[in-house]
Motif scaffolding. Structure first.
Motif, PDB file in Angstrom:
ATOM      1  N   LEU A 111       0.925  -1.105  -0.504  1.00 44.82           N
ATOM      2  CA  LEU A 111       0.037   0.048   0.269  1.00 44.82           C
ATOM      3  C   LEU A 111       1.100   1.859  -0.233  1.00 44.82           C
ATOM      4  O   LEU A 111       0.504   1.763  -1.164  1.00 44.82           O
ATOM      5  CB  LEU A 111      -1.083   0.050   0.989  1.00 44.82           C
ATOM      6  CG  LEU A 111      -2.380  -0.750   1.176  1.00 44.82           C
ATOM      7  CD1 LEU A 111      -2.776  -1.020   2.589  1.00 44.82           C
ATOM      8  CD2 LEU A 111      -3.091  -0.173   0.095  1.00 44.82           C
ATOM      9  N   SER A 114       3.033   0.952  -3.306  1.00 45.83           N
ATOM     10  CA  SER A 114       2.771   1.188  -5.073  1.00 45.83           C
ATOM     11  C   SER A 114       2.601   3.133  -5.765  1.00 45.83           C
ATOM     12  O   SER A 114       2.242   4.173  -4.930  1.00 45.83           O
ATOM     13  CB  SER A 114       0.640   0.330  -4.597  1.00 45.83           C
ATOM     14  OG  SER A 114      -0.186   1.713  -4.079  1.00 45.83           O
ATOM     15  N   ARG A 115       2.237   2.460  -7.244  1.00 41.76           N
ATOM     16  CA  ARG A 115       2.255   3.310  -7.986  1.00 41.76           C
ATOM     17  C   ARG A 115       1.347   4.497  -7.740  1.00 41.76           C
ATOM     18  O   ARG A 115       1.082   5.718  -7.965  1.00 41.76           O
ATOM     19  CB  ARG A 115       2.440   3.158  -9.450  1.00 41.76           C
ATOM     20  CG  ARG A 115       1.083   2.723  -9.622  1.00 41.76           C
ATOM     21  CD  ARG A 115       0.892   2.115 -11.232  1.00 41.76           C
ATOM     22  NE  ARG A 115       1.769   1.001 -11.911  1.00 41.76           N
ATOM     23  CZ  ARG A 115       3.210   1.007 -11.803  1.00 41.76           C
ATOM     24  NH1 ARG A 115       3.471   1.634 -13.304  1.00 41.76           N
ATOM     25  NH2 ARG A 115       3.628  -0.181 -12.661  1.00 41.76           N
ATOM     26  N   ASP A 116      -0.052   3.613  -6.688  1.00 38.53           N
ATOM     27  CA  ASP A 116      -0.778   4.830  -5.923  1.00 38.53           C
ATOM     28  C   ASP A 116      -1.174   6.184  -5.392  1.00 38.53           C
ATOM     29  O   ASP A 116      -1.449   6.457  -5.209  1.00 38.53           O
ATOM     30  CB  ASP A 116      -2.701   3.729  -6.221  1.00 38.53           C
ATOM     31  CG  ASP A 116      -3.143   2.806  -7.212  1.00 38.53           C
ATOM     32  OD1 ASP A 116      -2.237   3.569  -8.605  1.00 38.53           O
ATOM     33  OD2 ASP A 116      -3.569   2.035  -6.943  1.00 38.53           O
ATOM     34  N   THR A 117       0.393   5.444  -4.748  1.00 38.13           N
ATOM     35  CA  THR A 117       0.084   6.554  -3.717  1.00 38.13           C
ATOM     36  C   THR A 117       1.799   7.594  -3.854  1.00 38.13           C
ATOM     37  O   THR A 117       2.044   7.469  -4.871  1.00 38.13           O
ATOM     38  CB  THR A 117       1.089   6.012  -1.986  1.00 38.13           C
ATOM     39  OG1 THR A 117       2.154   5.294  -2.667  1.00 38.13           O
ATOM     40  CG2 THR A 117       0.079   4.798  -1.973  1.00 38.13           C
ATOM     41  N   SER A 121       4.970   6.940  -5.762  1.00 43.12           N
ATOM     42  CA  SER A 121       5.421   7.699  -7.229  1.00 43.12           C
ATOM     43  C   SER A 121       6.329   8.218  -7.401  1.00 43.12           C
ATOM     44  O   SER A 121       6.934   7.985  -8.494  1.00 43.12           O
ATOM     45  CB  SER A 121       3.673   8.600  -7.735  1.00 43.12           C
ATOM     46  OG  SER A 121       3.538   9.477  -6.452  1.00 43.12           O
ATOM     47  N   ARG A 129      12.428   1.162  -8.591  1.00 47.82           N
ATOM     48  CA  ARG A 129      10.191   0.457  -8.633  1.00 47.82           C
ATOM     49  C   ARG A 129      11.452  -0.653  -7.196  1.00 47.82           C
ATOM     50  O   ARG A 129      12.466  -1.096  -7.305  1.00 47.82           O
ATOM     51  CB  ARG A 129      10.620  -0.449  -9.622  1.00 47.82           C
ATOM     52  CG  ARG A 129       9.605  -0.320  -9.726  1.00 47.82           C
ATOM     53  CD  ARG A 129       9.296  -0.924 -11.460  1.00 47.82           C
ATOM     54  NE  ARG A 129       8.369  -2.352 -11.713  1.00 47.82           N
ATOM     55  CZ  ARG A 129       9.047  -3.523 -11.743  1.00 47.82           C
ATOM     56  NH1 ARG A 129      10.130  -3.280 -12.018  1.00 47.82           N
ATOM     57  NH2 ARG A 129       8.243  -4.801 -11.841  1.00 47.82           N
TER      58      ARG A 129
END
Lengths: 265, 207
Positions: A111, A114-117, A121, A129
């Motif tokens: 969580l 991840s690229r959504d946070t 990002s 990565r």
């Protein structure tokens, strides 16, 4: 009197029997694994996937242990020495990963990175990565093993009577040089033990690692992979190799402890 | 010179109350008193291991009440020596020493020069105390605090150590505050204090 003696004997025998049952339960599966899988260790060590997994496991576990020692030692020292507001909260945060299932720990880290946070990002923007890379394996290993380091290092620092540091300061040391010249050398065996336990824990981690990085495979993930695809026969040599690899640091730890217990101070 | 002005502190339920004393430069003050009367706590506050809740500690002409231990110029020989167990006797004495020649000289004068390569774990209690004394002296403090420094020595070695210490104090003219239970240590004293229940109950000037 006779009845009391009989009761004592029964109590002793029962206690020993219960203890022996637990010891057998802990040891027999591991012994079976090594005995039955031992013949395949040579073959496993010629398996390219296994060699790559061992390399990944050792490198990532060593980096995780180094990071745990680097960042955990100041926390362990502060918890062992200083009295400050929020001390109990810090101790609770450090213990937190011990209380949650390891796959859940992996999900929690996932969580975060991840690229959504925003954090994830930002890491990606920096070219780092985490998911599906050795960095993810290190993160997972660090999360589950760092509490062990902090706990053991805290105990190692606490065993050094703070009056040694104070005497060093009356001899001209600053607090940092007293730590460097007295506390650290006196705690070094305990810190080495802490690092070995941390490393062994990192090497054997599966739950958090598999969530963050199924590939590249560490040995624990490889053994699970072989088990799901080829059954017990394929998984056994890999599992036996992992156990043997884990036993080496534990033996080193025992040697260190034995050394310390025989050292008169 | 060392001076305490109305020094108070609290350690758990124990209180050090309103302790005032002055030992002039080159003086040797003895503090006696029952166990748990506050003698060691007083030395710890003077040396900077514990902070006072009120009052002042003056070393020379400087108020060192809140100064860190390393900048007070105050040495300490703790009750059990607290030699660093990871170092041999030589490296213990060298720890804060102002000169290498001083280390050898002190070891020879106090009769521990033959123990210099030995680790702490192989020294007797008395030998540890003498090495701890040499370690504190080698830093050449202007004030030296002694907490039962000769308690593990037999009578013969105790007399020899006391004699050598007195001789060194005359040479170097440092100030000494000396906690002891042993009456014969008073032979060194220029002043005498008695502590009881955290207070300096009585004081007298000897000789």
């Amino acid at each position: 009197m006779r009845t009391r003696t009989s009761r004592l004997t029964i109590a002793h025998v029962s206690a020993w029997a219960l203890g022996a049952m637990l010891l057998l339960f802990l040891a027999v599966p591991i012994i079976l694994l090594v005995v039955l899988g031992g013949a395949g260790i040579g073959g496993a060590l010629r398996d390219h996937d296994m060699i790559a997994a061992l390399e990944t496991t050792f490198v990532t576990a060593t980096i995780a242990t180094f990071l745990a020692a680097l960042c955990g030692s100041p926390i362990a020292y502060a918890l062992s020495r200083a009295k400050f507001r929020g001390r109990a909260l810090i101790a609770a945060i450090v213990d937190l990963p011990l209380l949650i299932p390891h796959p859940v720990a992996g999900i929690a880290i996932l969580l975060l990175v991840s690229r959504d946070t925003a954090f994830g990002s930002t890491l990606l923007d920096m070219g780092l990565r985490v998911v599906g890379t050795p960095a993810g394996i290190v993160a997972a290993m660090l999360f589950v093993s760092a509490p062990l380091y902090v706990s053991a290092a805290r105990e190692a620092f606490a065993r050094v009577d703070r009056r040694y540091e104070f005497v060093a300061r009356t001899l001209g040391d600053t607090s940092w040089s007293a730590f460097r010249r007295v506390t650290f050398p006196m705690a070094r065996r305990g810190l080495a033990s802490a690092a070995i336990v941390t490393w062994a824990r990192a090497v054997s981690e599966f739950g958090a690692v598999v969530v963050l990085a199924y590939n590249p495979k560490v040995v624990s993930v490889l053994s699970y992979d072989r088990f799901t695809t080829g059954g017990l026969r394929d998984a056994l040599p890999i599992a036996a190799t992992l156990v043997v690899v884990s036993i080496v640091p534990l033996l080193a730890l025992r040697a260190l402890r034995y050394d310390r217990s025989n050292e008169a101070v | 010179m060392i001076e305490c002005r109305a020094l108070c502190t609290r350690v758990g339920s124990f209180q050090l109350r309103d302790v005032s004393l002055t030992v002039p430069a080159g003086g040797h003050a003895i503090i006696t008193g029952p166990t748990a009367s506050g003698k060691t706590t007083l030395l710890e506050v003077i040396a900077g291991a514990a902070m006072p809740t009120s009052g002042h500690v003056i070393a020379g002409d400087v108020d060192v009440t809140f100064a860190p231990p390393e900048s007070r110029g105050i040495g300490l020989v703790p009750q059990h020596g607290y030699l660093f167990p990871h170092l041999d006797a030589r490296r213990n004495i060298e720890y804060g020493a102002v000169g290498q020649g001083l280390v050898d000289d002190l070891a020879r004068r106090f009769g521990v020069d033959h123990l210099m390569q030995r680790f702490v774990s192989s020294l007797s209690g008395g030998e540890r105390q003498i090495v701890a004394l040499c370690r504190a002296l080698a830093a050449r403090p202007s004030v030296l605090l002694l907490d039962e420094p000769f308690s593990a020595l037999d009578a013969t070695r105790r007399t020899a150590a006391l004699t050598e210490f007195a001789s060194l104090q005359r040479e170097w003219a440092f100030t000494v505050l000396h906690v002891t239970h042993v009456e014969s240590d008073a032979i060194l004293a220029t002043q005498r204090f008695e502590m009881n229940d955290g207070e300096l109950r009585s004081a007298s000037t000897a000789i």
